[in-house]
Design a protein around this motif. Structure first.
Motif, PDB file in Angstrom:
ATOM      1  N   HIS A 144      26.278   7.920  -1.070  1.00  0.00           N
ATOM      2  CA  HIS A 144      26.156   8.630  -2.333  1.00  0.00           C
ATOM      3  C   HIS A 144      25.187   7.839  -3.205  1.00  0.00           C
ATOM      4  CE1 HIS A 144      29.296  11.335  -1.254  1.00  0.00           C
ATOM      5  NE2 HIS A 144      30.300  10.495  -1.447  1.00  0.00           N
ATOM      6  N   VAL A 145      24.246   8.539  -3.820  1.00  0.00           N
ATOM      7  CA  VAL A 145      23.280   7.908  -4.724  1.00  0.00           C
ATOM      8  C   VAL A 145      23.561   8.431  -6.130  1.00  0.00           C
ATOM      9  CG1 VAL A 145      20.832   7.574  -5.238  1.00  0.00           C
ATOM     10  CG2 VAL A 145      21.588   7.823  -2.864  1.00  0.00           C
ATOM     11  N   TYR A 146      23.822   7.521  -7.047  1.00  0.00           N
ATOM     12  CA  TYR A 146      24.279   7.911  -8.373  1.00  0.00           C
ATOM     13  C   TYR A 146      23.183   7.858  -9.435  1.00  0.00           C
ATOM     14  CZ  TYR A 146      28.829   7.378  -6.193  1.00  0.00           C
ATOM     15  OH  TYR A 146      29.910   7.502  -5.344  1.00  0.00           O
ATOM     16  N   LYS A 147      22.035   7.301  -9.100  1.00  0.00           N
ATOM     17  CA  LYS A 147      20.939   7.210 -10.059  1.00  0.00           C
ATOM     18  C   LYS A 147      19.734   7.996  -9.553  1.00  0.00           C
ATOM     19  CE  LYS A 147      22.165   2.556 -11.723  1.00  0.00           C
ATOM     20  NZ  LYS A 147      21.660   1.169 -11.946  1.00  0.00           N
ATOM     21  N   ASP A 148      18.980   8.529 -10.489  1.00  0.00           N
ATOM     22  CA  ASP A 148      17.740   9.222 -10.128  1.00  0.00           C
ATOM     23  C   ASP A 148      16.643   8.165  -9.987  1.00  0.00           C
ATOM     24  OD1 ASP A 148      15.569  10.836  -9.759  1.00  0.00           O
ATOM     25  OD2 ASP A 148      15.834  12.016 -11.589  1.00  0.00           O
ATOM     26  N   TYR A 149      16.696   7.444  -8.864  1.00  0.00           N
ATOM     27  CA  TYR A 149      15.768   6.330  -8.665  1.00  0.00           C
ATOM     28  C   TYR A 149      14.295   6.748  -8.718  1.00  0.00           C
ATOM     29  CZ  TYR A 149      19.629   3.221  -7.517  1.00  0.00           C
ATOM     30  OH  TYR A 149      20.762   2.459  -7.584  1.00  0.00           O
ATOM     31  N   PRO A 150      13.909   7.873  -8.112  1.00  0.00           N
ATOM     32  CA  PRO A 150      12.491   8.236  -8.189  1.00  0.00           C
ATOM     33  C   PRO A 150      11.985   8.352  -9.630  1.00  0.00           C
ATOM     34  CG  PRO A 150      13.564   9.490  -6.466  1.00  0.00           C
ATOM     35  CD  PRO A 150      14.660   8.778  -7.206  1.00  0.00           C
ATOM     36  N   GLY A 159      24.581   1.526  -7.798  1.00  0.00           N
ATOM     37  CA  GLY A 159      23.847   2.784  -7.875  1.00  0.00           C
ATOM     38  C   GLY A 159      23.909   3.583  -6.591  1.00  0.00           C
ATOM     39  N   ILE A 160      24.239   2.899  -5.481  1.00  0.00           N
ATOM     40  CA  ILE A 160      24.374   3.568  -4.185  1.00  0.00           C
ATOM     41  C   ILE A 160      25.662   3.080  -3.539  1.00  0.00           C
ATOM     42  CG2 ILE A 160      23.278   4.070  -1.960  1.00  0.00           C
ATOM     43  CD1 ILE A 160      20.616   3.158  -3.102  1.00  0.00           C
ATOM     44  N   TRP A 161      26.385   4.002  -2.930  1.00  0.00           N
ATOM     45  CA  TRP A 161      27.616   3.651  -2.210  1.00  0.00           C
ATOM     46  C   TRP A 161      27.499   4.174  -0.783  1.00  0.00           C
ATOM     47  CZ3 TRP A 161      32.764   6.785  -2.826  1.00  0.00           C
ATOM     48  CH2 TRP A 161      33.722   6.280  -1.932  1.00  0.00           C
ATOM     49  N   GLN A 162      27.485   3.256   0.169  1.00  0.00           N
ATOM     50  CA  GLN A 162      27.537   3.627   1.581  1.00  0.00           C
ATOM     51  C   GLN A 162      29.010   3.814   1.924  1.00  0.00           C
ATOM     52  OE1 GLN A 162      27.120   0.802   5.049  1.00  0.00           O
ATOM     53  NE2 GLN A 162      25.046   1.672   5.069  1.00  0.00           N
ATOM     54  N   TYR A 163      29.410   5.051   2.034  1.00  0.00           N
ATOM     55  CA  TYR A 163      30.842   5.358   2.116  1.00  0.00           C
ATOM     56  C   TYR A 163      31.323   5.668   3.520  1.00  0.00           C
ATOM     57  CZ  TYR A 163      29.369  10.257   2.285  1.00  0.00           C
ATOM     58  OH  TYR A 163      28.787  11.458   2.653  1.00  0.00           O
ATOM     59  N   SER A 164      30.393   5.837   4.474  1.00  0.00           N
ATOM     60  CA  SER A 164      30.810   6.186   5.832  1.00  0.00           C
ATOM     61  C   SER A 164      29.696   5.869   6.824  1.00  0.00           C
ATOM     62  CB  SER A 164      31.154   7.678   5.919  1.00  0.00           C
ATOM     63  OG  SER A 164      31.491   8.039   7.246  1.00  0.00           O
ATOM     64  N   SER A 165      30.108   5.558   8.056  1.00  0.00           N
ATOM     65  CA  SER A 165      29.146   5.395   9.153  1.00  0.00           C
ATOM     66  C   SER A 165      29.357   6.457  10.223  1.00  0.00           C
ATOM     67  CB  SER A 165      29.302   4.005   9.775  1.00  0.00           C
ATOM     68  OG  SER A 165      30.601   3.854  10.325  1.00  0.00           O
ATOM     69  N   GLY A 190       0.791  -1.226   0.000  1.00  0.00           N
ATOM     70  CA  GLY A 190       0.000   0.000   0.000  1.00  0.00           C
ATOM     71  C   GLY A 190       0.820   1.271   0.000  1.00  0.00           C
ATOM     72  N   LEU A 191       2.116   1.147   0.226  1.00  0.00           N
ATOM     73  CA  LEU A 191       3.009   2.306   0.197  1.00  0.00           C
ATOM     74  C   LEU A 191       3.682   2.387  -1.165  1.00  0.00           C
ATOM     75  CD1 LEU A 191       4.647   1.896   3.714  1.00  0.00           C
ATOM     76  CD2 LEU A 191       2.762   3.415   3.080  1.00  0.00           C
ATOM     77  N   LYS A 192       4.236   3.551  -1.473  1.00  0.00           N
ATOM     78  CA  LYS A 192       4.899   3.751  -2.758  1.00  0.00           C
ATOM     79  C   LYS A 192       6.304   4.322  -2.536  1.00  0.00           C
ATOM     80  CE  LYS A 192       0.683   4.615  -5.424  1.00  0.00           C
ATOM     81  NZ  LYS A 192      -0.017   5.580  -6.311  1.00  0.00           N
ATOM     82  N   PRO A 193       7.243   3.471  -2.143  1.00  0.00           N
ATOM     83  CA  PRO A 193       8.610   3.978  -1.976  1.00  0.00           C
ATOM     84  C   PRO A 193       9.169   4.457  -3.308  1.00  0.00           C
ATOM     85  CG  PRO A 193       8.560   1.577  -1.857  1.00  0.00           C
ATOM     86  CD  PRO A 193       7.141   2.028  -1.862  1.00  0.00           C
ATOM     87  N   THR A 194       9.848   5.573  -3.278  1.00  0.00           N
ATOM     88  CA  THR A 194      10.428   6.127  -4.507  1.00  0.00           C
ATOM     89  C   THR A 194      11.889   5.724  -4.696  1.00  0.00           C
ATOM     90  OG1 THR A 194      10.893   8.174  -3.269  1.00  0.00           O
ATOM     91  CG2 THR A 194       8.877   8.106  -4.579  1.00  0.00           C
TER      92      THR A 194
END
Length: 302
Positions: free
Chosen positions: A190-196, A167-173, A85-89
């Protein structure tokens, strides 16, 4: 490139307005873990609702404890039930890490688990993505078999050496984005794609893809009218109306040609004009009985 954070219950009650004010407009939210919907992350619904309310693009991840492809498939079903029922982008991620039960498996089984989860997610119409560390991908998976899937790679430092396109790089915590309230402890990406845009254009995650060939909005299209042959009296009434509408020979929207040598009949060409102006002219032609005589013609301008 976009900045994003990823969060779960361990970040407590997040002030999402503060997150957005810090310039972060993308997030990955833990939906839950394991093979039961009872293991939904207790902060998930609030986090999702806040992101929706504030216009923050969000996706989800499901932390895996599976030890077989069928268990991974069941985890995917639980994830899908939680987000129903949700629409994650943003994407729906399979989070596979160094759990003892997972480490006891061989690479082939772990790879089959990734496929099972993401196949289930994609079959349900969602954009699936694999979350794992670069080391896990390189050493615990037959990653060559997963090249068809998008990747969210975790590798802390200045470069990412993931062997798969990501498409996504988790570069730090350590919260390099400086989100207030989290000191030096917050995962940043960092997100490299326009996922929405990708997700909505493809009609995934509950969205309806736009019609690639939508019907034209005829109300905004301009028309060319041909009227005649008509008498001088009818022509003068039509010309007078057109002049009041700003449709004249001077702006090349009105012209007429004689149909006979005696100059008693003429054919009028009008346009291109708006549908509104065309309607007024058509009504006059109806009163003059020209439409009834099939002396009024209209076509949409190219």
């Amino acid at each position: 490139m976009f900045d994003a954070i990823d969060v779960s219950k361990w970040q407590g009650t997040i002030n999402w307005a503060t997150v957005k004010s810090a310039g972060v407009k993308h997030a990955m939210i833990r939906a839950g873990y394991g093979n039961s919907v009872r293991q939904t992350d207790p902060q998930f619904m609030r986090n999702a609702a806040q992101c929706i309310a504030l216009g923050i693009d969000w996706g989800v991840y499901w932390y895996s404890y599976a030890t077989s492809p069928e268990q991974a498939r069941q985890e995917a079903r639980c994830c899908l039930e939680v987000i129903k029922g949700l629409k994650p982008t943003m994407p729906v991620a399979y989070d596979i890490e160094y759990e003892p039960g997972i480490l006891a498996l061989d690479n082939a089984t772990r790879t089959a688990m990734v496929k099972a989860f993401l196949e289930e997610v994609e079959a349900a119409g969602y954009y699936g993505i694999l979350y794992a560390s670069t080391n896990f991908i390189q050493t615990k998976l037959n990653y060559q078999e997963l090249a068809c899937y998008d990747v969210w790679a975790a590798q802390y430092g200045s470069t990412c050496t993931c062997p798969l396109p990501y498409g996504i790089w988790q570069y730090s915590s350590s919260n390099p984005l400086g989100i207030p309230g989290y000191g030096k402890s917050l995962d940043c990406n960092h997100v490299y794609k326009d996922y929405p845009s990708i997700i909505q254009a493809a009609g995934l995650n509950g969205f309806t893809a736009p019609d690639p060939n939508p019907a034209p909005d005829l109300s905004t299209m301009r028309q060319i009218l041909t009227i005649g042959p008509v008498t001088m009296g009818d022509a003068l009434q039509i010309q007078s109306l057109c002049t009041s509408l700003g449709i004249t020979s001077e702006n090349k929207l009105y012209s007429s040609d004689w149909n006979n040598a005696e100059k008693t009949l003429q054919t009028i060409t009008i346009g291109p004009v708006s549908s509104g102006d065309a309607w007024y002219i058509m009504r006059l032609c109806e009163r003059l009985q020209l439409t009834e005589q099939k002396l009024y013609f209209s076509k949409y301008a190219a």
